[in-house]
Design a protein around this motif. Structure first.
Motif, PDB file in Angstrom:
ATOM      1  N   GLY A 196       0.803  -1.216   0.000  1.00 39.27           N
ATOM      2  CA  GLY A 196       0.000   0.000   0.000  1.00 39.27           C
ATOM      3  C   GLY A 196       0.835   1.264   0.000  1.00 39.27           C
ATOM      4  N   MET A 197       1.888   1.304   0.831  1.00 41.50           N
ATOM      5  CA  MET A 197       2.715   2.516   0.921  1.00 41.50           C
ATOM      6  C   MET A 197       3.549   2.717  -0.340  1.00 41.50           C
ATOM      7  SD  MET A 197       1.779   3.864   3.715  1.00 41.50           S
ATOM      8  CE  MET A 197       2.971   5.093   4.254  1.00 41.50           C
ATOM      9  N   THR A 198       3.992   1.627  -0.956  1.00 44.03           N
ATOM     10  CA  THR A 198       4.741   1.741  -2.218  1.00 44.03           C
ATOM     11  C   THR A 198       3.863   2.354  -3.304  1.00 44.03           C
ATOM     12  OG1 THR A 198       6.091  -0.197  -1.644  1.00 44.03           O
ATOM     13  CG2 THR A 198       6.039   0.473  -3.956  1.00 44.03           C
ATOM     14  N   LEU A 199       2.650   1.855  -3.423  1.00 49.28           N
ATOM     15  CA  LEU A 199       1.726   2.395  -4.421  1.00 49.28           C
ATOM     16  C   LEU A 199       1.356   3.842  -4.106  1.00 49.28           C
ATOM     17  CD1 LEU A 199      -0.664  -0.662  -4.971  1.00 49.28           C
ATOM     18  CD2 LEU A 199       1.142   0.181  -6.504  1.00 49.28           C
ATOM     19  N   LEU A 200       1.205   4.163  -2.834  1.00 48.63           N
ATOM     20  CA  LEU A 200       0.869   5.538  -2.443  1.00 48.63           C
ATOM     21  C   LEU A 200       1.953   6.510  -2.884  1.00 48.63           C
ATOM     22  CD1 LEU A 200      -0.842   7.625  -0.932  1.00 48.63           C
ATOM     23  CD2 LEU A 200       0.354   6.953   1.180  1.00 48.63           C
ATOM     24  N   LEU A 201       3.210   6.142  -2.691  1.00 47.52           N
ATOM     25  CA  LEU A 201       4.318   7.015  -3.096  1.00 47.52           C
ATOM     26  C   LEU A 201       4.321   7.215  -4.608  1.00 47.52           C
ATOM     27  CD1 LEU A 201       6.829   8.514  -1.969  1.00 47.52           C
ATOM     28  CD2 LEU A 201       8.155   6.468  -2.535  1.00 47.52           C
ATOM     29  N   ILE A 202       4.128   6.128  -5.343  1.00 46.10           N
ATOM     30  CA  ILE A 202       4.122   6.217  -6.809  1.00 46.10           C
ATOM     31  C   ILE A 202       2.964   7.083  -7.299  1.00 46.10           C
ATOM     32  CG2 ILE A 202       3.804   4.890  -8.936  1.00 46.10           C
ATOM     33  CD1 ILE A 202       5.224   2.540  -7.502  1.00 46.10           C
ATOM     34  N   TYR A 203       1.776   6.861  -6.777  1.00 45.52           N
ATOM     35  CA  TYR A 203       0.600   7.631  -7.183  1.00 45.52           C
ATOM     36  C   TYR A 203       0.768   9.114  -6.852  1.00 45.52           C
ATOM     37  CZ  TYR A 203      -2.613   3.875  -8.549  1.00 45.52           C
ATOM     38  OH  TYR A 203      -3.252   2.857  -9.208  1.00 45.52           O
ATOM     39  N   THR A 204       1.326   9.403  -5.682  1.00 48.84           N
ATOM     40  CA  THR A 204       1.466  10.797  -5.263  1.00 48.84           C
ATOM     41  C   THR A 204       2.399  11.560  -6.195  1.00 48.84           C
ATOM     42  OG1 THR A 204       1.081  10.231  -2.938  1.00 48.84           O
ATOM     43  CG2 THR A 204       2.185  12.320  -3.382  1.00 48.84           C
ATOM     44  N   TYR A 205       3.566  10.987  -6.481  1.00 46.69           N
ATOM     45  CA  TYR A 205       4.502  11.672  -7.372  1.00 46.69           C
ATOM     46  C   TYR A 205       3.943  11.803  -8.785  1.00 46.69           C
ATOM     47  CZ  TYR A 205       8.337  11.828  -4.002  1.00 46.69           C
ATOM     48  OH  TYR A 205       9.133  12.129  -2.914  1.00 46.69           O
ATOM     49  N   SER A 206       3.201  10.790  -9.244  1.00 49.56           N
ATOM     50  CA  SER A 206       2.621  10.883 -10.580  1.00 49.56           C
ATOM     51  C   SER A 206       1.556  11.983 -10.640  1.00 49.56           C
ATOM     52  CB  SER A 206       2.016   9.538 -10.997  1.00 49.56           C
ATOM     53  OG  SER A 206       0.925   9.193 -10.165  1.00 49.56           O
ATOM     54  N   LYS A 207       0.811  12.165  -9.562  1.00 49.19           N
ATOM     55  CA  LYS A 207      -0.198  13.223  -9.496  1.00 49.19           C
ATOM     56  C   LYS A 207       0.421  14.614  -9.518  1.00 49.19           C
ATOM     57  CE  LYS A 207      -4.482  11.601  -8.991  1.00 49.19           C
ATOM     58  NZ  LYS A 207      -5.675  12.132  -9.708  1.00 49.19           N
ATOM     59  N   LEU A 208       1.620  14.726  -8.937  1.00 46.86           N
ATOM     60  CA  LEU A 208       2.238  16.045  -8.772  1.00 46.86           C
ATOM     61  C   LEU A 208       3.322  16.330  -9.800  1.00 46.86           C
ATOM     62  CD1 LEU A 208       2.482  16.136  -4.857  1.00 46.86           C
ATOM     63  CD2 LEU A 208       0.645  16.969  -6.341  1.00 46.86           C
ATOM     64  N   GLY A 209       3.476  15.470 -10.809  1.00 45.89           N
ATOM     65  CA  GLY A 209       4.399  15.763 -11.908  1.00 45.89           C
ATOM     66  C   GLY A 209       5.798  15.232 -11.750  1.00 45.89           C
ATOM     67  N   GLY A 210       6.048  14.401 -10.778  1.00 42.95           N
ATOM     68  CA  GLY A 210       7.373  13.824 -10.582  1.00 42.95           C
ATOM     69  C   GLY A 210       8.013  14.269  -9.283  1.00 42.95           C
ATOM     70  N   VAL A 211       9.124  13.625  -8.944  1.00 41.81           N
ATOM     71  CA  VAL A 211       9.784  13.862  -7.655  1.00 41.81           C
ATOM     72  C   VAL A 211      10.296  15.297  -7.549  1.00 41.81           C
ATOM     73  CG1 VAL A 211      11.682  13.161  -6.146  1.00 41.81           C
ATOM     74  CG2 VAL A 211      10.437  11.433  -7.460  1.00 41.81           C
ATOM     75  N   VAL A 212      11.080  15.735  -8.524  1.00 40.35           N
ATOM     76  CA  VAL A 212      11.702  17.062  -8.456  1.00 40.35           C
ATOM     77  C   VAL A 212      10.645  18.161  -8.482  1.00 40.35           C
ATOM     78  CG1 VAL A 212      13.261  18.669  -9.605  1.00 40.35           C
ATOM     79  CG2 VAL A 212      13.836  16.227  -9.501  1.00 40.35           C
ATOM     80  N   GLU A 213       9.703  18.045  -9.392  1.00 42.21           N
ATOM     81  CA  GLU A 213       8.674  19.086  -9.508  1.00 42.21           C
ATOM     82  C   GLU A 213       7.830  19.174  -8.239  1.00 42.21           C
ATOM     83  OE1 GLU A 213       4.703  20.154 -12.159  1.00 42.21           O
ATOM     84  OE2 GLU A 213       6.358  19.019 -13.091  1.00 42.21           O
ATOM     85  N   ALA A 214       7.490  18.032  -7.657  1.00 38.03           N
ATOM     86  CA  ALA A 214       6.652  18.024  -6.457  1.00 38.03           C
ATOM     87  C   ALA A 214       7.350  18.719  -5.285  1.00 38.03           C
ATOM     88  CB  ALA A 214       6.291  16.583  -6.081  1.00 38.03           C
ATOM     89  N   HIS A 215       8.623  18.395  -5.084  1.00 39.34           N
ATOM     90  CA  HIS A 215       9.342  18.977  -3.946  1.00 39.34           C
ATOM     91  C   HIS A 215       9.656  20.456  -4.178  1.00 39.34           C
ATOM     92  CE1 HIS A 215      10.080  15.362  -1.429  1.00 39.34           C
ATOM     93  NE2 HIS A 215       9.891  14.736  -2.576  1.00 39.34           N
ATOM     94  N   GLN A 216       9.926  20.818  -5.422  1.00 38.72           N
ATOM     95  CA  GLN A 216      10.175  22.232  -5.710  1.00 38.72           C
ATOM     96  C   GLN A 216       8.904  23.046  -5.500  1.00 38.72           C
ATOM     97  OE1 GLN A 216      13.260  23.656  -6.468  1.00 38.72           O
ATOM     98  NE2 GLN A 216      12.037  25.481  -5.969  1.00 38.72           N
ATOM     99  N   ALA A 217       7.773  22.476  -5.896  1.00 41.23           N
ATOM    100  CA  ALA A 217       6.491  23.169  -5.706  1.00 41.23           C
ATOM    101  C   ALA A 217       6.212  23.381  -4.218  1.00 41.23           C
ATOM    102  CB  ALA A 217       5.367  22.364  -6.349  1.00 41.23           C
ATOM    103  N   LEU A 218       6.548  22.397  -3.407  1.00 41.81           N
ATOM    104  CA  LEU A 218       6.344  22.533  -1.958  1.00 41.81           C
ATOM    105  C   LEU A 218       7.264  23.606  -1.380  1.00 41.81           C
ATOM    106  CD1 LEU A 218       4.791  21.367   0.456  1.00 41.81           C
ATOM    107  CD2 LEU A 218       6.701  19.781   0.810  1.00 41.81           C
ATOM    108  N   THR A 219       8.488  23.660  -1.861  1.00 46.37           N
ATOM    109  CA  THR A 219       9.423  24.701  -1.408  1.00 46.37           C
ATOM    110  C   THR A 219       8.907  26.087  -1.768  1.00 46.37           C
ATOM    111  OG1 THR A 219      11.315  23.198  -1.664  1.00 46.37           O
ATOM    112  CG2 THR A 219      11.788  25.565  -1.598  1.00 46.37           C
TER     113      THR A 219
END
Length: 553
Positions: A196-219
């Motif tokens: 469940g947690m593995t899928l949650l991480l994958i789904y979350t990053y895919s929703k937010l455009g990828g790892v780098v984009e998601a974290h930059q947006a949060l910053t």
């Protein structure tokens, strides 16, 4: 998002069928009191590691601390490091072998009995059992609140009804099956949690455009932090709070220190070291437990913080503004139900149920044995009667379940993470110094251990009630007695009890032990001796390493 009723019913039927089948496997392998309380001492290392991790990581981590990460930010990733370093590596490699051997030498089958027999004190065992039975329901309540909140938001069912159904199911296999059933079910549930947690991480990053984009947006969202949080030291979700600010003290002393170090002194976790057959099993368990905790806690805190990006893009509000009354316990359920596909929500509901059930089952079993074995048999009956021990233990489990459910109805909002930290902090102050003394300092005396236990417990509770503002203010006891919210103001009211009570407990242990007679050499030799199977195991392992080295040369 509404989850299909037929899909949900199918998932739940299959899940509970598997749960009861696995629980029955454990029940059939139990052997009287030792099997019921300590799983027969021959549990596979992978089962032990998954059970340990599942008992540690619960809805309090995923729902409670995930919500805190949504509020306070990625600083909670330091807690992940502490969980793995102290909760897995130090616990399994440093504390585990000594606990296993000493527990076997002394014939201990519960954590309170372990420290009670090490210091030849029925008072220590009974007092420890009573401390667990009285205060662990607070922690257990926080776990079942997390499960109830998710079921409420996912299925649209009444919160009170969700709590009732959840606890009845746990009660069935914990009361009937004992620790081995609990550990078998834990391992199954841990597997579901990992998926469940593995899928949650994958789904979350895919929703937010990828790892780098998601974290930059949060910053880039630092300017959206509410002014009330900015005034308390919040500097953005990807930055640590301002040094010495209220939020900094909460994050460092209460969350990172309290929960990160407090794991070492958790009775329901320490007892699992005594369920494996040898030291090698504990070392092998590190390879399973470490990655498991990284995925469980790390994903929850990352996703919790990133939920701000999702909600801001879709609603124009940050996570705290989306949920009623800023209740952090509702942030993760809201994110899951709004952002994730229907099939995933149904699957993740089972993962969260697994997380809650595994931790609550460990807690209820620990509380029951504390009442039935440590307090009743060893304390009240002076160890003279064993005929009714399992029956009283089962009654103790049922009673503590009832108390935990009542607390779950009464506790205020945003309580999950705080209740968890409170209990772990209390355990750290009460148990960690004498646990370290029991394993590593032969000079520790009965009087020193007793003084440490009492001093740590009383000072921790005193600080909670009269000094630490987070608890003292809502409790109102200090206000009623002294006419002011806390006895000390300023920074002191922000300092968590763990930073005061634990040093006092260590000081009491050392000073009193140095002033009182130590145990006889015969007792210490018996307590610390290595058994033949340990020596044989180490010799075999050394021979294997030499053979491998020779082959390599």
């Amino acid at each position: 998002m509404a989850v299909s009723t037929s899909l949900l019913i199918l998932f739940v039927i299959v899940y509970f069928a598997c749960t009861f089948y696995v629980a029955r496997l454990g029940y059939k392998k139990n052997s009287q009191t030792d099997g019921y309380m300590l799983a027969g001492r021959r549990v596979h290392p992978a089962i032990m590691a998954l059970s340990y991790g599942a008992a540690f990581i619960s809805t309090s981590a995923i729902i409670g601390f995930g919500g805190v990460a949504a509020s306070l930010g990625m600083g909670l990733m330091w807690l992940v490091f502490m969980n793995i370093f102290f909760g897995i590596f130090i616990a399994f490699v440093v504390f585990g072998p000594g606990t296993r051997r000493m527990g076997l030498n002394l014939g201990a089958i519960t954590y309170p009995e372990f420290i009670g027999k090490r210091f030849q004190s029925r008072f220590i065992q009974a007092f420890s059992g009573l401390l667990v039975a009285v205060f662990m329901p607070l922690y257990a309540a926080s776990v079942i609140i997390g499960a109830g909140r998710f079921l409420e938001s996912t299925l649209g069912i009444n919160y009170n009804f969700a709590l009732l159904i959840f606890t009845v199911i746990i009660a069935f296999y914990v009361i009937k099956g004992g620790l081995l059933s609990v550990m078998y079910v834990d391992a199954m549930q841990a597997t579901l949690m990992l998926i469940g947690m593995t899928l949650l991480l994958i789904y979350t990053y895919s929703k937010l455009g990828g790892v780098v984009e998601a974290h930059q947006a949060l910053t880039n969202m630092a300017n959206l932090v509410p002014q009330a949080l900015v005034d308390q030291g919040h500097r953005g979700w990807t930055a640590m709070p301002a040094f010495n600010s209220p939020i900094w003290w909460t994050m460092i002393s209460t969350i990172i220190m309290g929960v990160g170090i407090g794991v070492l002194a958790q009775p329901q976790l320490a007892v699992r070291f005594m369920t494996v057959k040898d030291d090698r099993s504990l070392r092998r368990a590190v390879a399973v437990g470490g990655p498991f905790l990284l995925m469980m806690a790390g994903v929850a805190y990352v996703v919790g913080a990133l939920s701000n990006v999702y909600f801001y893009r879709t609603t124009g509000m940050i996570s705290l503004q989306v949920v009623p009354d800023g209740n952090t316990d509702l942030i993760m359920p809201a994110f899951l139900n709004h952002a994730m596909p229907e099939m995933f929500v149904a699957l993740f509901m089972l993962s969260l149920l697994s997380a809650a059930m595994s931790t609550a089952a460990a807690q209820f079993h620990t509380m029951g044995t504390a009442i039935g074995y440590d307090f009743y048999q060893q304390g009240l009956m002076k160890g003279q009667s064993t005929a009714t021990t399992v029956r009283v233990t089962q009654f103790g489990i049922a009673f503590t379940i009832l108390v935990s459910v009542i607390l779950a109805y009464l506790l205020p909002v945003s309580i999950i993470a705080r209740a968890t930290a409170m209990f772990m902090g209390l355990c750290t102050a009460a148990f960690l110094p004498l646990y370290i003394g029991a394993l590593f300092w032969k000079r520790t005396t009965k009087a020193g251990a007793t003084a440490s236990l009492v001093a740590g417990s009383i000072s921790s509770l005193f600080w909670l009630v009269f000094i630490h503002a987070k608890e003292a203010v809502p409790l109102g006891i200090c206000q009623a007695i002294f006419g002011k919210a806390t006895l000390l103001a300023g920074t002191w009211s922000l300092v968590d009890p763990i930073l005061v009570a634990t040093p006092l407990s260590f000081l009491a242990l050392i000073v009193v032990s140095l002033m009182t007679p130590q145990f006889s050499p015969e007792f210490l030799k018996k307590t610390y001796r290595r058994r033949f199977e340990d020596e044989e195991e180490d010799a075999s392992e050394n021979a294997s390493h030499k053979a491998t080295d020779s082959a390599g040369v």
